[in-house]
Design a protein around this motif. Structure first.
Motif, PDB file in Angstrom:
ATOM      1  N   TYR A   1     -21.398 -68.611 -16.711  1.00 48.90           N
ATOM      2  CA  TYR A   1     -22.391 -68.192 -17.715  1.00 48.90           C
ATOM      3  C   TYR A   1     -22.375 -66.668 -17.868  1.00 48.90           C
ATOM      4  CZ  TYR A   1     -25.005 -72.548 -18.634  1.00 48.90           C
ATOM      5  OH  TYR A   1     -25.394 -73.786 -19.052  1.00 48.90           O
ATOM      6  N   PHE A   2     -22.320 -65.976 -16.734  1.00 50.75           N
ATOM      7  CA  PHE A   2     -22.301 -64.509 -16.826  1.00 50.75           C
ATOM      8  C   PHE A   2     -20.989 -64.056 -17.463  1.00 50.75           C
ATOM      9  CE2 PHE A   2     -21.846 -60.200 -14.772  1.00 50.75           C
ATOM     10  CZ  PHE A   2     -22.809 -59.586 -15.566  1.00 50.75           C
TER      11      PHE A   2
ATOM     12  N   LYS B   1     -25.406 -75.832 -28.029  1.00 45.10           N
ATOM     13  CA  LYS B   1     -25.517 -77.091 -27.272  1.00 45.10           C
ATOM     14  C   LYS B   1     -25.202 -78.294 -28.162  1.00 45.10           C
ATOM     15  CE  LYS B   1     -28.833 -75.407 -23.896  1.00 45.10           C
ATOM     16  NZ  LYS B   1     -30.247 -75.336 -23.523  1.00 45.10           N
TER      17      LYS B   1
ATOM     18  N   MET C   1     -35.890 -63.214 -20.501  1.00 47.49           N
ATOM     19  CA  MET C   1     -34.670 -63.816 -19.924  1.00 47.49           C
ATOM     20  C   MET C   1     -34.193 -64.975 -20.814  1.00 47.49           C
ATOM     21  SD  MET C   1     -32.606 -63.882 -17.173  1.00 47.49           S
ATOM     22  CE  MET C   1     -33.537 -62.816 -16.049  1.00 47.49           C
ATOM     23  N   ASN C   2     -33.010 -64.828 -21.338  1.00 48.03           N
ATOM     24  CA  ASN C   2     -32.462 -65.907 -22.165  1.00 48.03           C
ATOM     25  C   ASN C   2     -31.015 -66.131 -21.749  1.00 48.03           C
ATOM     26  OD1 ASN C   2     -31.929 -67.781 -24.133  1.00 48.03           O
ATOM     27  ND2 ASN C   2     -31.487 -66.242 -25.686  1.00 48.03           N
ATOM     28  N   PHE C   3     -30.852 -66.669 -20.551  1.00 49.24           N
ATOM     29  CA  PHE C   3     -29.526 -66.826 -19.960  1.00 49.24           C
ATOM     30  C   PHE C   3     -29.082 -68.279 -20.151  1.00 49.24           C
ATOM     31  CE2 PHE C   3     -26.840 -66.872 -15.948  1.00 49.24           C
ATOM     32  CZ  PHE C   3     -25.844 -66.066 -16.472  1.00 49.24           C
ATOM     33  N   ASP C   4     -28.930 -68.634 -21.405  1.00 44.98           N
ATOM     34  CA  ASP C   4     -28.564 -70.014 -21.709  1.00 44.98           C
ATOM     35  C   ASP C   4     -27.907 -70.043 -23.078  1.00 44.98           C
ATOM     36  OD1 ASP C   4     -28.306 -72.747 -21.522  1.00 44.98           O
ATOM     37  OD2 ASP C   4     -30.456 -73.175 -21.665  1.00 44.98           O
ATOM     38  N   PHE C   5     -27.247 -71.147 -23.376  1.00 43.37           N
ATOM     39  CA  PHE C   5     -26.658 -71.305 -24.699  1.00 43.37           C
ATOM     40  C   PHE C   5     -27.742 -71.693 -25.697  1.00 43.37           C
ATOM     41  CE2 PHE C   5     -23.162 -71.690 -21.763  1.00 43.37           C
ATOM     42  CZ  PHE C   5     -22.179 -70.939 -22.380  1.00 43.37           C
TER      43      PHE C   5
ATOM     44  N   SER D   1     -22.859 -70.930 -12.841  1.00 41.76           N
ATOM     45  CA  SER D   1     -23.667 -69.720 -12.993  1.00 41.76           C
ATOM     46  C   SER D   1     -22.784 -68.491 -13.179  1.00 41.76           C
ATOM     47  CB  SER D   1     -24.581 -69.542 -11.781  1.00 41.76           C
ATOM     48  OG  SER D   1     -25.482 -70.628 -11.720  1.00 41.76           O
TER      49      SER D   1
ATOM     50  N   LEU E   1     -19.159 -67.613 -27.096  1.00 41.87           N
ATOM     51  CA  LEU E   1     -20.052 -68.622 -26.522  1.00 41.87           C
ATOM     52  C   LEU E   1     -19.720 -70.009 -27.047  1.00 41.87           C
ATOM     53  CD1 LEU E   1     -23.454 -66.689 -26.586  1.00 41.87           C
ATOM     54  CD2 LEU E   1     -21.830 -66.938 -24.708  1.00 41.87           C
TER      55      LEU E   1
ATOM     56  N   ALA F   1     -19.367 -65.685 -19.689  1.00 43.90           N
ATOM     57  CA  ALA F   1     -19.525 -65.956 -21.122  1.00 43.90           C
ATOM     58  C   ALA F   1     -20.304 -64.837 -21.803  1.00 43.90           C
ATOM     59  CB  ALA F   1     -20.256 -67.286 -21.314  1.00 43.90           C
ATOM     60  N   MET F   2     -21.353 -64.409 -21.122  1.00 44.02           N
ATOM     61  CA  MET F   2     -22.187 -63.360 -21.699  1.00 44.02           C
ATOM     62  C   MET F   2     -21.410 -62.046 -21.820  1.00 44.02           C
ATOM     63  SD  MET F   2     -25.920 -62.327 -20.310  1.00 44.02           S
ATOM     64  CE  MET F   2     -26.354 -60.609 -20.282  1.00 44.02           C
TER      65      MET F   2
ATOM     66  N   ASP G   1     -29.024 -63.093 -23.179  1.00 39.15           N
ATOM     67  CA  ASP G   1     -29.377 -61.758 -22.718  1.00 39.15           C
ATOM     68  C   ASP G   1     -30.370 -61.883 -21.569  1.00 39.15           C
ATOM     69  OD1 ASP G   1     -32.213 -61.661 -23.678  1.00 39.15           O
ATOM     70  OD2 ASP G   1     -31.229 -61.974 -25.605  1.00 39.15           O
ATOM     71  N   PHE G   2     -30.600 -60.772 -20.898  1.00 37.69           N
ATOM     72  CA  PHE G   2     -31.544 -60.785 -19.777  1.00 37.69           C
ATOM     73  C   PHE G   2     -32.890 -60.173 -20.189  1.00 37.69           C
ATOM     74  CE2 PHE G   2     -27.619 -60.193 -16.838  1.00 37.69           C
ATOM     75  CZ  PHE G   2     -27.334 -61.543 -16.946  1.00 37.69           C
ATOM     76  N   ASN G   3     -33.092 -60.027 -21.463  1.00 37.94           N
ATOM     77  CA  ASN G   3     -34.286 -59.308 -21.919  1.00 37.94           C
ATOM     78  C   ASN G   3     -35.553 -60.150 -21.833  1.00 37.94           C
ATOM     79  OD1 ASN G   3     -32.415 -57.371 -22.586  1.00 37.94           O
ATOM     80  ND2 ASN G   3     -32.288 -58.036 -24.729  1.00 37.94           N
TER      81      ASN G   3
ATOM     82  N   THR H   1     -34.758 -68.680 -16.949  1.00 32.53           N
ATOM     83  CA  THR H   1     -34.647 -68.917 -18.385  1.00 32.53           C
ATOM     84  C   THR H   1     -35.419 -70.172 -18.780  1.00 32.53           C
ATOM     85  OG1 THR H   1     -32.513 -67.818 -18.496  1.00 32.53           O
ATOM     86  CG2 THR H   1     -33.013 -69.369 -20.261  1.00 32.53           C
TER      87      THR H   1
END
Lengths: 409, 375
Positions: free
Chosen positions: B291-292, B10, B1-5, B288, B69, B294-295, A2-4, A307
């Protein structure tokens, strides 16, 4: 995914917003406020704003409080920048000083120099510039020729620097010079801080291809500096310069304010090709798609870096692609925006052009952006060498004394 | 911001990577390609035993009930290995179509078998050398039977189940339905098709009064169903493309370090360094975007179509470029049958065409952007 914000990040953002609301005007409410045309007025406004930020802990957010910083994290800094960008505040005349020069002083300067310079710079009382590039040393900075010769306790400096942003209004600078021409080029360099107001320093603006003059040539004629102004050891100048340059690409930053795909789609809807709206044309559509994908790629690469910062990790090398892609895209998109306006694409006159000449300006500016802060070619070398582990180029001057190395005019 | 797996995701990726590095080196891809095996049976068996086929299938239908994911990290590793297995056909396409649009009964019939690897599924859309469109889907369904020809159909020889795009009458998009066809129930003949990448088997499927049932509970929704299935598959294939790009770049890098010309490593020449830097740039843009994708896929987000298109465009560009320039970096040796460069070259283009060519996706993307801009 998420982007939060995390809870802490959200709290910090709220604090920042409240402070900005109280102390600045949001951009959408600031359309009638023209930025000052007069340089002195611009500097005065910038200094006042920087002092206000310093008092609130928003200047140099990641630096320790004892040095006038905010004692915060990198992600705090990112959040502040994101929020501040929504407000009409004076621009970044301190970016080079605080992004590159003062960190160098903090790493290599004497205690006395740190006490004297860091806090005034954080508050914006004094502005700094970086004096590295020379006519004979651009991408190859270590090929510079400005020389410093020891004279008693002083050094006497003669030579010329170029591309010095802001030299015409700066108070101090960090200066990289050659102190020994008899050793290979990287080994004969030394770094000093200097007083830009010294009469032995002459600043001449460089008129750019765009017509603007943001950079300068700086000449030194028998400039005397004290040995105590030295940053690092004699002959360690290259090592010291690397501290500065590591921060450069962060300081040069992105290319905000340029036309992107949304503007281009609007333009293509309002211009024609063979009597049909340009947006119907396959060639136009394919270019829009390609640039959109690049723009999204850059945006989400930035999010990946954020991130890592948010988690307190060191970001990967992915951010090294940013300027390589952004600069060329800015140039190509500017060029294509002009094409869509056909013969009228040449117009720069803002009063005539419905686009206010934006694509033309962008295309002209991009030629400089592809060079500033590391050319496309140097940045590809950096990716190849530091990220992919490929060997450095063969350097024919590497082991030769500087005064015996091959040189052009 | 948590733009990762997540760490768990992993870890799953690491497991799949280790398994494939061990059981699916390029020699396996070569064997399948040279011997024209339908797929690497032992690798497929291992993936099934790890439970990977059931990853995104709900628990009530025999899967693990994880999300998109998890599938994305698996896809990246399958792509890195250029694995010769029917995972994409069976899972990204057939299982996803059923999970998204099947009736409860259809899901109960087919999903547990796909999850357990008991059967392989595929999706049959293409009817030759042109892009599919509601106007040109010629395979017809009437009275519970279908007739016509689909080609090429990837994994169509090994599959027991095909989701087939068919014309059910009517006009425009409403003429298209997706049909569930049991390929073992008669009325189906298969003929191998020679393709660019024989490490993935392709066939012609000919239907003559083959029994078929509409996916979901009513006909005429096939085109929009297909669009959604392709959006998801575009994201998953993009992860395969990212993995493949990384592998091709590593091959090129290793060779550039090992090969000397004119007295120095070829990797010290800027012509090679900049080429490899460009591969890296394209790879990161692809990653990149993926990733978006995937989200959006995981959240079934409003921007799924744009994100899927961007993932597909960037992924195709990166992998095809890296595979081409990998051969170029190797020089003549890269063009030999003995060299492994060919596997990425073939796979890169196969993946770039798999759920529609990039130019089709660019059109899909710009149509969306244009509508948004006009609004």
């Amino acid at each position: 995914m998420d982007f939060n914000d995390t809870a802490e990040e959200a709290a910090y953002r709220a604090e920042v917003r409240a402070w900005l609301d109280k102390n600045a005007t949001r951009k959408e409410n600031a359309k009638d406020i023209a930025p000052p045309k007069d340089l002195k007025e611009m500097i005065a406004q910038s200094k006042a704003w920087q002092a206000k930020k310093a008092d609130a802990g928003y200047a140099c957010i990641t630096w320790p409080k004892e040095w006038g910083g905010g004692g915060g994290t990198t992600i705090n800094n990112v959040i502040y920048s994101q929020e501040e960008s929504k407000y009409a505040v004076p621009g970044g005349i301190f970016a080079i000083g605080l992004g590159m020069c003062i960190p160098t002083v903090m790493s290599w300067g004497s205690d006395e120099a740190k006490q004297r310079f860091v806090k005034p710079a954080v508050r914006g009382d004094e502005i700094w510039c970086q004096l590295f590039s020379e006519p004979a040393g651009g991408s190859d900075v270590a090929g510079l020729r400005t020389k410093a010769e020891k004279d008693g306790d002083d050094w006497v400096i003669n030579g010329q620097k170029v591309w010095t942003s802001g030299a015409h209004f700066c108070d101090y600078g960090i200066l990289l010079v050659r102190t020994d021409p008899n050793v290979p080029k990287h080994k004969g360099l030394t770094m000093f801080w200097i007083d830009m107001k010294d009469p032995a320093v002459e600043v001449r603006p460089i008129k750019q291809m765009s017509g603007g003059a943001e950079f300068n040539e700086v000449f030194f004629t028998n400039l005397r500096v004290k040995d105590s102004q030295r940053l690092g050891k004699v002959g360690d100048g290259w090592k010291v310069a690397l501290t500065t340059l590591m921060n450069e690409r962060l300081a040069v930053g992105g290319s905000q304010g340029n036309a992107d795909t949304d503007e281009l789609i609007s333009l293509a809807r309002n211009t024609d090709i063979a009597g049909e709206p340009a947006i119907r044309h396959g060639g136009v559509r394919e270019r829009i798609a390609d640039w959109y994908v690049q723009a999204q790629g850059l945006k989400f690469t930035r999010f990946r870096t954020l991130t890592a910062l948010s988690k307190g990790e060191t970001p990967g090398p992915e951010s090294s692609i940013s300027k390589i892609v952004a600069a060329k895209k800015m140039q190509d998109l500017g060029s294509f925006g002009m094409d869509l306006q056909d013969m009228g694409g040449v117009i720069r006159d803002r009063k005539i052009s419905p686009e206010e000449g934006a694509y033309t300006e962008q295309w002209i500016g991009a030629a400089g952006y592809r060079i500033a802060g590391g050319t496309d070619e140097i940045l590809r070398n950096i990716v190849a060498e530091r990220v992919l582990g490929l060997p450095q180029d063969i350097r024919v001057d590497k082991d030769l004394p500087f005064n015996q190395a091959p040189k052009g005019k | 911001m948590n733009f990762d797996f997540s760490d768990d995701q992993k870890m799953l990726k690491e497991q799949v990577r280790k398994f494939l590095a061990d059981k699916c080196p390029m020699s396996v891809t070569r064997r399948v390609l040279e011997k024209e095996e339908p797929y690497a049976a032992e690798v497929w068996k291992g993936l099934v035993e790890m439970g990977l086929t059931g990853t995104a299938i709900p628990e009530e239908f025999g899967g693990l009930g994880l999300g998109a994911l998890e599938l994305c990290v698996i896809a990246e590793e399958l792509g890195r290995a250029a694995a010769p297995v029917p995972f994409s056909s069976s899972i990204y396409l057939a299982a996803e179509a059923l999970r998204l649009f099947g009736t409860k009964k259809q899901k109960e019939t087919w999903l547990p078998k796909l999850a357990s690897g008991e059967i392989i599924g595929t999706l049959a859309v293409s009817e030759g050398t042109h892009a599919a469109h509601p106007r040109n889907i010629a395979v017809k369904q009437a009275g519970g039977k279908i007739n016509g020809v689909k080609q090429p159909v990837v994994d169509g020889g090994a599959a027991s189940l095909a989701i087939v795009a068919v014309n059910t009458g009517g006009s425009g998009e409403g003429a298209v339905s997706l049909a569930i066809v049991d390929l073992k129930a008669g009325g189906v003949s298969t003929e191998p098709v020679r393709t660019l990448d024989p490490s993935r088997q392709h066939v012609t499927l000919s239907f003559k009064d083959a029994p078929a049932e509409i996916l979901g509970d009513k006909p005429g929704e096939g085109w929009s169903q297909l669009s959604r299935v392709f959006d998801g598959a575009a994201v998953l294939f993009a992860f395969e493309q990212v993995g493949g790009t990384e592998a091709a770049l590593e091959m090129a890098r290793d060779y550039a370090l090992e090969r000397y010309a004119f007295g120095r490593q070829i990797g010290s020449y800027q012509a090679i360094k900049h080429k490899l830097a460009d591969m890296y740039v394209k790879k990161e843009l692809a990653k990149s975007n993926a990733y978006f994708g995937a989200m959006m896929l995981n959240d079934e987000g409003a921007e799924l179509t744009e994100a899927a298109a961007a993932s597909r465009i960037a992924g195709s560009d990166a992998y095809v470029f890296a595979a081409q320039e990998n051969i170029q970096t190797h020089g003549g040796i890269g063009y030999t049958w003995e060299s492994d460069c060919q596997f990425h070259y073939r796979r890169a283009k196969l993946l770039a065409l798999a759920v529609g060519a990039p130019i089709q996706w660019k059109e899909k993307l710009v149509a969306r952007l244009e509508a948004k801009n006009a609004a």
